[in-house]
Design a protein around this motif. Structure first.
Motif, PDB file in Angstrom:
ATOM      1  N   ASP A  76       9.534  -2.244   4.315  1.00 47.30           N
ATOM      2  CA  ASP A  76       8.451  -2.716   3.466  1.00 47.30           C
ATOM      3  C   ASP A  76       8.949  -2.892   2.036  1.00 47.30           C
ATOM      4  O   ASP A  76       9.934  -2.283   1.618  1.00 47.30           O
ATOM      5  CB  ASP A  76       7.298  -1.700   3.446  1.00 47.30           C
ATOM      6  N   GLY A  78       7.232  -2.832  -1.960  1.00 43.70           N
ATOM      7  CA  GLY A  78       6.045  -2.593  -2.762  1.00 43.70           C
ATOM      8  C   GLY A  78       5.844  -3.703  -3.777  1.00 43.70           C
ATOM      9  O   GLY A  78       6.802  -4.182  -4.388  1.00 43.70           O
ATOM     10  N   THR A 164      -1.120   5.133   1.722  1.00 44.80           N
ATOM     11  CA  THR A 164      -2.016   3.989   1.787  1.00 44.80           C
ATOM     12  C   THR A 164      -1.238   2.693   1.613  1.00 44.80           C
ATOM     13  O   THR A 164      -0.111   2.702   1.099  1.00 44.80           O
ATOM     14  CB  THR A 164      -3.101   4.109   0.690  1.00 44.80           C
ATOM     15  N   ASN A 165      -1.850   1.582   2.026  1.00 47.29           N
ATOM     16  CA  ASN A 165      -1.189   0.282   1.860  1.00 47.29           C
ATOM     17  C   ASN A 165      -1.593  -0.422   0.565  1.00 47.29           C
ATOM     18  O   ASN A 165      -1.034  -1.463   0.225  1.00 47.29           O
ATOM     19  CB  ASN A 165      -1.450  -0.620   3.060  1.00 47.29           C
ATOM     20  N   ALA A 166      -2.573   0.144  -0.155  1.00 48.77           N
ATOM     21  CA  ALA A 166      -2.994  -0.449  -1.421  1.00 48.77           C
ATOM     22  C   ALA A 166      -3.763   0.587  -2.224  1.00 48.77           C
ATOM     23  O   ALA A 166      -4.500   1.402  -1.657  1.00 48.77           O
ATOM     24  CB  ALA A 166      -3.866  -1.685  -1.183  1.00 48.77           C
ATOM     25  N   GLN A 168      -5.431   1.239  -6.512  1.00 46.90           N
ATOM     26  CA  GLN A 168      -5.590   0.897  -7.923  1.00 46.90           C
ATOM     27  C   GLN A 168      -5.641   2.195  -8.725  1.00 46.90           C
ATOM     28  O   GLN A 168      -6.375   3.114  -8.386  1.00 46.90           O
ATOM     29  CB  GLN A 168      -6.870   0.109  -8.148  1.00 46.90           C
ATOM     30  N   SER A 191      -1.892  -1.646 -10.111  1.00 48.17           N
ATOM     31  CA  SER A 191      -2.444  -2.024  -8.816  1.00 48.17           C
ATOM     32  C   SER A 191      -1.299  -2.177  -7.819  1.00 48.17           C
ATOM     33  O   SER A 191      -0.450  -3.048  -7.979  1.00 48.17           O
ATOM     34  CB  SER A 191      -3.231  -3.336  -8.938  1.00 48.17           C
ATOM     35  N   ARG A 193       0.311  -2.478  -3.805  1.00 49.69           N
ATOM     36  CA  ARG A 193       0.087  -2.883  -2.423  1.00 49.69           C
ATOM     37  C   ARG A 193       1.433  -3.004  -1.723  1.00 49.69           C
ATOM     38  O   ARG A 193       2.487  -3.092  -2.350  1.00 49.69           O
ATOM     39  CB  ARG A 193      -0.676  -4.208  -2.340  1.00 49.69           C
ATOM     40  N   VAL A 194       1.377  -3.019  -0.400  1.00 54.07           N
ATOM     41  CA  VAL A 194       2.581  -3.095   0.423  1.00 54.07           C
ATOM     42  C   VAL A 194       2.727  -4.495   1.014  1.00 54.07           C
ATOM     43  O   VAL A 194       1.748  -5.086   1.475  1.00 54.07           O
ATOM     44  CB  VAL A 194       2.530  -2.057   1.567  1.00 54.07           C
ATOM     45  N   GLU A 195       3.954  -5.006   0.985  1.00 52.23           N
ATOM     46  CA  GLU A 195       4.317  -6.188   1.766  1.00 52.23           C
ATOM     47  C   GLU A 195       5.115  -5.671   2.961  1.00 52.23           C
ATOM     48  O   GLU A 195       6.297  -5.341   2.847  1.00 52.23           O
ATOM     49  CB  GLU A 195       5.150  -7.152   0.923  1.00 52.23           C
TER      50      GLU A 195
END
Length: 203
Positions: A76, A78, A164-166, A168, A191, A193-195
């Protein structure tokens, strides 16, 4: 948790001829940032050191990276907005002041940050970030830092922790931020999130 080759993740195989050799997390970050900003595919990376390398159980030498002795992982990446500015990271995000005073935010994709096992449950291929946010008194900071060498700093009553994958986060004041060890300035609105399964790493 450290990743071992005996686990059911990754596959044997060498680095593609178009792959890029990098020797640490910062160098991997530079390649990812450049490709993302140019809207180009991420090249395979042959990794020869750093925190992600350690997390992946890396032991390959450069001469073996193009051979079947190497091991390939789809990891992954970030992505983070720092007060509206977009960046990426491979191993970790750290927001802290020089003395680790005040709020400290850690987002781990790898398990390690230098000598500290700040993401003892982190797995770079599970689609999640291990995110900790704390504001510890001086004596508690020292205790937590000692325990972080073995990953035993969590759980802690004054550290919030999520996988978590996202997420804030709004920090109380602008705080220096480091992505894979690279300083990218200060931010207060973060903020994350995961790619998932975005980058091929060969070790």
């Amino acid at each position: 948790m450290p990743i071992h080759r005996a686990q059911d993740w990754g596959e044997a195989g060498g680095l593609a001829s178009s792959g890029v050799l990098v020797y640490n997390d910062a160098a991997a970050n530079e390649v990812v940032q450049k490709a993302r900003r140019a809207n180009q595919p991420l090249p395979e990376l042959g990794l020869l050191g750093g925190d992600l390398y350690r997390t992946l159980g890396g032991g390959a030498q450069q001469r073996n990276l193009h051979s079947p002795k190497a091991w390939r992982f789809k990891i992954d990446v970030g992505a983070v907005l720092l007060d509206g500015r977009l960046f990426w990271f491979c191993s970790h995000l750290l927001a802290r002041r020089g003395t680790w005073s005040g709020e400290v935010l850690v987002a781990m994709n790898a398990a390690w940050l230098n000598k500290l096992n700040l993401g003892p449950k982190a797995h770079p291929g599970d689609g999640l970030l291990d995110i900790s946010l704390g504001n510890l008194a001086v004596n508690e900071r020292l205790k937590a830092r000692r325990r972080a060498r073995t990953g035993d700093h969590l759980p802690h009553p004054d550290i919030s922790y999520r996988r978590t994958n996202a997420m804030q986060v709004e920090l109380a004041q602008p705080t220096p931020v480091f992505l894979d060890g690279i300083s990218v300035g200060q931010a207060s609105n973060i903020s994350l999130r995961v790619e998932p399964a975005t980058l091929t790493i060969v070790v």
